[in-house]
Scaffold this active site. Structure first.
Site, PDB file in Angstrom:
ATOM      1  N   PRO A 283       0.722  -1.164   0.077  1.00 29.58           N
ATOM      2  CG  PRO A 283       0.239  -1.022   2.204  1.00 29.58           C
ATOM      3  CD  PRO A 283       0.620  -1.861   1.448  1.00 29.58           C
ATOM      4  CG  ASP A 452       4.723  -0.985   3.088  1.00 33.33           C
ATOM      5  OD1 ASP A 452       3.666  -0.779   3.095  1.00 33.33           O
ATOM      6  OD2 ASP A 452       5.344  -2.130   2.589  1.00 33.33           O
ATOM      7  CG  HIS A 453       0.507   4.532   4.485  1.00 34.76           C
ATOM      8  ND1 HIS A 453       0.525   5.046   5.725  1.00 34.76           N
ATOM      9  CD2 HIS A 453       0.056   5.647   3.676  1.00 34.76           C
ATOM     10  CE1 HIS A 453      -0.053   6.175   5.907  1.00 34.76           C
ATOM     11  NE2 HIS A 453      -0.299   6.711   4.634  1.00 34.76           N
ATOM     12  NE  ARG A 454       2.785  -3.602   3.724  1.00 38.07           N
ATOM     13  CZ  ARG A 454       3.276  -4.947   2.983  1.00 38.07           C
ATOM     14  NH1 ARG A 454       2.651  -5.978   3.069  1.00 38.07           N
ATOM     15  NH2 ARG A 454       4.324  -4.599   2.313  1.00 38.07           N
TER      16      ARG A 454
END
Length: 482
Positions: A283, A452-454
């Site tokens: 994401p 990476d938004h994680r």
């Protein structure tokens, strides 16, 4: 007499197949432990694979140009004499081959030597492949010598070969030091062994491949005539070449004739798989900022022999990753864990004739700006020559992409999976900028950052960007604190 079969090994690149570029031995040859026996090309590099066995070659399990699967038989060796005796064997070589060996020893060879499957590195230190001479296959007839050129002939699976033009029963393999040359020939539908070499000792160059391509196109453009019995083989060869270069099919969707069809090579397949996986699994979010790099450019110009601009930016990136270590790691989806590394292998996106690659400066966190500059220059050169080691191609923990060298200002870059972030640097231009209430000309560039938004939220991404941007805008103060 016992026969041992060596399977194509895992080359440590996460790949499952490799193409046989050329065999360095033939059936009947004597080989020693750790002697390179075949040159293979994966999607990422060209390497020489050494034999873990000593003895006499009894079978080659693939043809040149054939794609082999990891774990399948590669070569069989009959242990008919002690390893020391095999190691001592040293067939004579031609003067052309000696010059080729000198090129290899000088570092201009086509790939990286892969040493020791279960054997000490010291046993093969400094050993390079050595072109061999061998008799022609039983029943083979010498070909008539060509005028002004040499036509190399590759080995066959049975170990026999036709003597090269101008030689007396001496097997000649195609002399190629650059994987880019092989790539050009393959994409054009040409067999590299059929391309005459104009370089020293018959070395095949890019110019030779281009000339062969133009010759094939010219042959395809000649109107066909009714073939006579004597030239039926030539007609068949010309038809095959023309078919591999062009296609006359009509696309049903557009109604247009297809100008050509080119099979995706291993490199493009690997790139497509990696980028598709990145888009599918990560994401991704992107932020960007305009940076006044005037003082950084001034610092660079004040010391022409000092580090380049990219080295300074790389050093600031290392500082940013130290401040925000979550961006220097990966997501372990199987265990549901976020991993952070205790060091930084800084990947550098390099555009080459073969495609975009991202080899890494290993241990970038331990280097000064000057040392980073030297490593960056060396790594860029190796990437363009196709001689980067498999370890460097796969060990990056973060990627820096200087797309400004391509004369563009910005890019929404795709993260290099399994990394979690990538920083892009655009070109530096003179632009109007407000300084102390006045409009002045300044050196402005744009940073774009995909993450990476994680692993983090926008705050961490913005914080990292400000570390790099602030250092670029005030490099003297930043360097003092590093």
């Amino acid at each position: 007499m016992s026969t041992q079969t060596f399977d194509l090994p895992d080359l440590g690149e996460g790949l499952t197949e490799a193409e046989v570029v050329r065999w360095l031995v033939a059936v009947g040859d004597t080989v020693a432990v750790d002697q390179p026996v075949v040159e293979v090309e994966t999607a990422k590099s060209v390497v020489e694979v050494p034999s873990p066995f000593a003895g006499t070659v009894s079978d080659l399990h693939g043809d040149e140009g054939e794609v082999m699967v990891v774990g399948r038989p590669l070569i069989s060796v009959a242990a008919d004499e002690p390893a020391d005796t095999a190691r001592a064997a040293a067939p004579a070589v031609s003067p052309e081959a000696e010059r080729y060996c000198e090129e290899e020893r000088a570092g201009t060879g086509s790939g990286n030597v892969l040493i020791g499957y279960g054997t000490p590195d010291a046993q093969a230190t400094g050993r390079r492949r050595r072109p061999r001479t061998r008799p022609p296959a039983r029943g083979a007839q010498p070909s008539a010598p060509a005028t002004g050129s040499v036509a190399p002939v590759p080995a066959t699976r049975s170990g026999g070969s036709s003597p090269a033009a101008g030689s007396s029963g001496t097997r000649r393999v195609p002399l190629v030091t650059s994987p880019l040359v092989r790539q050009m020939a393959r994409e054009a539908g040409l067999r590299i062994a059929d391309v005459p070499g104009s370089g020293p000792g018959g070395l095949i160059t890019r110019r030779d491949v281009r000339a062969a391509v133009e010759s094939a196109r010219a042959d395809a453009a000649v109107p066909p005539r009714a073939p006579e019995a004597s030239d039926s083989a030539t007609s068949a060869t010309s038809a095959t070449s023309a078919t591999s270069a062009t296609s006359a099919a009509t696309d049903a969707r557009t109604g247009l004739t297809e100008a050509s069809r080119t099979p995706m090579n291993g490199f493009r397949k690997a790139v497509a798989a990696s980028l598709s996986r990145s888009r599918r699994e990560i994401p991704e979010a992107t932020v960007w900022v305009d940076v006044d790099a005037t003082d950084l450019v001034r610092l660079r110009r004040s010391d022409p022999d000092g580090p380049g601009l990219l080295a300074y930016v790389a050093r600031f990136v290392v500082a940013g990753l130290r401040a925000f270590p979550e961006l220097n790691g990966l997501v372990d989806t199987e265990r549901g864990e976020l991993v952070q590394y205790d060091g930084i292998n800084l990947g550098l996106a390099v555009q080459t004739d073969r495609g975009l690659v991202a080899p890494a400066v290993m241990g970038a966190h331990e280097l000064t700006t000057r040392a980073l500059d030297a490593r960056i220059r060396e790594l860029t050169r190796q990437a363009r020559e196709g001689t980067v080691s498999p370890a460097q191609m796969n060990a990056g923990t973060f990627t820096l992409n200087n797309y400004g060298s391509l004369r563009v200002d910005g890019s929404a870059a795709i993260i290099n999976h399994p990394q979690v972030a990538i920083l892009g640097l655009g070109r530096i231009l003179d632009r109007p900028w407000i300084v102390d209430g006045e409009v002045v000309a300044r050196k402005i560039t744009q940073l774009s950052f995909a993450f990476d938004h994680r692993v983090c939220d926008g705050g961490a991404a913005a914080g990292f960007m400000r570390v790099v941007a602030d250092a670029m805008e005030n490099p003297s103060a930043a360097i003092a604190d590093l």
